[in-house]
Design a protein around this motif. Structure first.
Motif, PDB file in Angstrom:
ATOM      1  N   SER A  97       1.394  -4.042  -1.649  1.00  0.00           N
ATOM      2  CA  SER A  97       2.529  -3.334  -1.048  1.00  0.00           C
ATOM      3  C   SER A  97       3.159  -2.355  -2.036  1.00  0.00           C
ATOM      4  CB  SER A  97       3.569  -4.322  -0.510  1.00  0.00           C
ATOM      5  OG  SER A  97       4.136  -5.066  -1.559  1.00  0.00           O
ATOM      6  N   ILE A  98       3.226  -2.739  -3.310  1.00  0.00           N
ATOM      7  CA  ILE A  98       3.761  -1.832  -4.330  1.00  0.00           C
ATOM      8  C   ILE A  98       2.880  -0.591  -4.427  1.00  0.00           C
ATOM      9  CG2 ILE A  98       4.194  -1.525  -6.805  1.00  0.00           C
ATOM     10  CD1 ILE A  98       4.946  -4.589  -6.795  1.00  0.00           C
ATOM     11  N   ALA A 100       0.840   0.592  -2.128  1.00  0.00           N
ATOM     12  CA  ALA A 100       0.913   1.355  -0.878  1.00  0.00           C
ATOM     13  C   ALA A 100       2.155   2.236  -0.820  1.00  0.00           C
ATOM     14  CB  ALA A 100       0.887   0.402   0.320  1.00  0.00           C
ATOM     15  N   TYR A 101       3.292   1.696  -1.232  1.00  0.00           N
ATOM     16  CA  TYR A 101       4.541   2.448  -1.117  1.00  0.00           C
ATOM     17  C   TYR A 101       4.816   3.375  -2.304  1.00  0.00           C
ATOM     18  CZ  TYR A 101       5.975  -0.036   3.072  1.00  0.00           C
ATOM     19  OH  TYR A 101       6.045  -0.513   4.350  1.00  0.00           O
ATOM     20  N   ARG A 102       4.268   3.068  -3.470  1.00  0.00           N
ATOM     21  CA  ARG A 102       4.582   3.857  -4.661  1.00  0.00           C
ATOM     22  C   ARG A 102       3.436   4.745  -5.136  1.00  0.00           C
ATOM     23  NH1 ARG A 102       8.927   2.261  -8.075  1.00  0.00           N
ATOM     24  NH2 ARG A 102       8.222   4.134  -9.103  1.00  0.00           N
ATOM     25  N   GLN A 103       2.306   4.730  -4.471  1.00  0.00           N
ATOM     26  CA  GLN A 103       1.128   5.449  -4.966  1.00  0.00           C
ATOM     27  C   GLN A 103       1.372   6.933  -5.142  1.00  0.00           C
ATOM     28  OE1 GLN A 103      -2.264   5.416  -2.182  1.00  0.00           O
ATOM     29  NE2 GLN A 103      -0.830   4.577  -0.703  1.00  0.00           N
ATOM     30  N   PRO A 104       0.740   7.519  -6.153  1.00  0.00           N
ATOM     31  CA  PRO A 104      -0.069   6.855  -7.171  1.00  0.00           C
ATOM     32  C   PRO A 104       0.829   6.127  -8.164  1.00  0.00           C
ATOM     33  CG  PRO A 104       0.061   9.181  -7.676  1.00  0.00           C
ATOM     34  CD  PRO A 104       0.800   8.964  -6.372  1.00  0.00           C
ATOM     35  N   VAL A 105       0.385   4.939  -8.622  1.00  0.00           N
ATOM     36  CA  VAL A 105       1.206   4.085  -9.475  1.00  0.00           C
ATOM     37  C   VAL A 105       0.333   3.472 -10.569  1.00  0.00           C
ATOM     38  CG1 VAL A 105       0.931   2.081  -7.953  1.00  0.00           C
ATOM     39  CG2 VAL A 105       2.939   2.229  -9.412  1.00  0.00           C
ATOM     40  N   ILE A 113       7.657  -3.857 -11.859  1.00  0.00           N
ATOM     41  CA  ILE A 113       8.287  -4.182 -10.578  1.00  0.00           C
ATOM     42  C   ILE A 113       8.134  -5.664 -10.264  1.00  0.00           C
ATOM     43  CG2 ILE A 113       8.139  -3.835  -8.072  1.00  0.00           C
ATOM     44  CD1 ILE A 113       7.373  -0.871  -8.744  1.00  0.00           C
ATOM     45  N   ARG A 114       6.927  -6.192 -10.476  1.00  0.00           N
ATOM     46  CA  ARG A 114       6.668  -7.598 -10.155  1.00  0.00           C
ATOM     47  C   ARG A 114       7.252  -8.543 -11.197  1.00  0.00           C
ATOM     48  NH1 ARG A 114       1.396  -9.543  -9.734  1.00  0.00           N
ATOM     49  NH2 ARG A 114       2.296 -11.178  -8.461  1.00  0.00           N
ATOM     50  N   GLY A 169      16.611  -0.885   3.035  1.00  0.00           N
ATOM     51  CA  GLY A 169      17.391  -1.637   2.058  1.00  0.00           C
ATOM     52  C   GLY A 169      16.827  -1.637   0.654  1.00  0.00           C
ATOM     53  N   LEU A 170      15.607  -1.169   0.464  1.00  0.00           N
ATOM     54  CA  LEU A 170      15.034  -1.168  -0.876  1.00  0.00           C
ATOM     55  C   LEU A 170      15.260   0.141  -1.609  1.00  0.00           C
ATOM     56  CD1 LEU A 170      11.637  -3.015  -0.453  1.00  0.00           C
ATOM     57  CD2 LEU A 170      13.749  -3.878  -1.412  1.00  0.00           C
ATOM     58  N   ALA A 171      15.645   1.167  -0.900  1.00  0.00           N
ATOM     59  CA  ALA A 171      15.802   2.477  -1.523  1.00  0.00           C
ATOM     60  C   ALA A 171      16.850   2.463  -2.631  1.00  0.00           C
ATOM     61  CB  ALA A 171      16.167   3.522  -0.472  1.00  0.00           C
ATOM     62  N   ASP A 172      17.849   1.589  -2.517  1.00  0.00           N
ATOM     63  CA  ASP A 172      18.916   1.530  -3.518  1.00  0.00           C
ATOM     64  C   ASP A 172      18.603   0.547  -4.636  1.00  0.00           C
ATOM     65  OD1 ASP A 172      21.307   1.711  -0.836  1.00  0.00           O
ATOM     66  OD2 ASP A 172      20.395   3.331  -1.985  1.00  0.00           O
ATOM     67  N   SER A 173      17.520  -0.174  -4.536  1.00  0.00           N
ATOM     68  CA  SER A 173      17.222  -1.213  -5.536  1.00  0.00           C
ATOM     69  C   SER A 173      16.540  -0.647  -6.760  1.00  0.00           C
ATOM     70  CB  SER A 173      16.355  -2.303  -4.912  1.00  0.00           C
ATOM     71  OG  SER A 173      15.027  -1.831  -4.809  1.00  0.00           O
ATOM     72  N   ASP A 174      16.443  -1.476  -7.802  1.00  0.00           N
ATOM     73  CA  ASP A 174      15.756  -1.093  -9.030  1.00  0.00           C
ATOM     74  C   ASP A 174      14.288  -0.793  -8.781  1.00  0.00           C
ATOM     75  OD1 ASP A 174      18.008  -1.430 -10.491  1.00  0.00           O
ATOM     76  OD2 ASP A 174      17.548  -3.480 -11.118  1.00  0.00           O
ATOM     77  N   TYR A 175      13.717  -1.380  -7.730  1.00  0.00           N
ATOM     78  CA  TYR A 175      12.305  -1.185  -7.453  1.00  0.00           C
ATOM     79  C   TYR A 175      11.969   0.261  -7.176  1.00  0.00           C
ATOM     80  CZ  TYR A 175      12.152  -6.236  -6.919  1.00  0.00           C
ATOM     81  OH  TYR A 175      12.240  -7.561  -7.127  1.00  0.00           O
TER      82      TYR A 175
END
Length: 178
Positions: A97-98, A100-105, A113-114, A169-175
């Motif tokens: 999932s990381i 998929a959402y952050r690519q390229p990573v 993140i993990r 809800g994740l847009a504001d997080s450290d992730y």
């Protein structure tokens, strides 16, 4: 601390870290002279080989890593192929999932993140052709960039990445910090 205990600690460090470790780093952690650590590593390598252990100590340059014996490949391959037919672990799904959402990573970003190393999860996802190397980041060390594949889309029944659910809800997080 006797040599047996020192070797036990070194084996634990190599097993836990997974990636190659330099003898000087092991010496620093153990607070021992590098020559002594190098001697212990050589003895460990010889002992593993002499006893035909299932793992071996691999040395290249001044780096050491635990690995499986090459002659056990057919059995290891058998179980890996068997496991590949099973569902993904939570760790693999989290890593996927990381990506998929952050690519390229990079792997370092995924690990950050993990909060844990992701080598095994990335390896599993690559073996199942759900992720692939998409290039290298233009910074020291040229870290590998990971992204999803068409097999990923097929696996989850998606036509494109645009169909991924929103990260509410994740847009504001450290992730999601850049």
């Amino acid at each position: 601390m006797d040599d047996r205990e020192k070797k036990s600690i070194i084996e634990g460090l190599l097993f836990t870290f997974g990636d190659p470790l330099e003898s000087k780093e092991l010496a620093r952690v153990l607070e021992l002279p590098q020559k002594e650590v190098t001697r212990l590593l050589k003895e460990m390598k010889d002992e593993f080989d002499y006893n035909r252990r299932g793992i071996r100590l691999i040395k290249f340059n001044d780096f050491y890593q635990l690995g499986t014996r090459p002659e056990h490949h057919q059995w290891i391959k058998s179980i890996v192929l068997e496991r590949n037919t099973k569902s993904l672990s939570n760790a693999a799904l989290e890593t996927l999932s990381i990506i998929a959402y952050r690519q390229p990573v990079t792997k370092a970003e995924i690990d950050h993140i993990r909060g844990v190393k992701s080598d095994r999860s990335i390896e599993t996802l690559a073996m199942r052709r759900l992720v692939r190397e998409t290039g290298r980041l233009d910074k020291p060390g040229k870290p590998i960039l990971y992204g999803t594949t068409d097999e990923f889309l097929k696996y989850f029944g998606l036509e494109s990445l645009d169909q991924l659910p929103p990260l509410e809800g994740l847009a504001d997080s450290d992730y999601m910090e850049e």
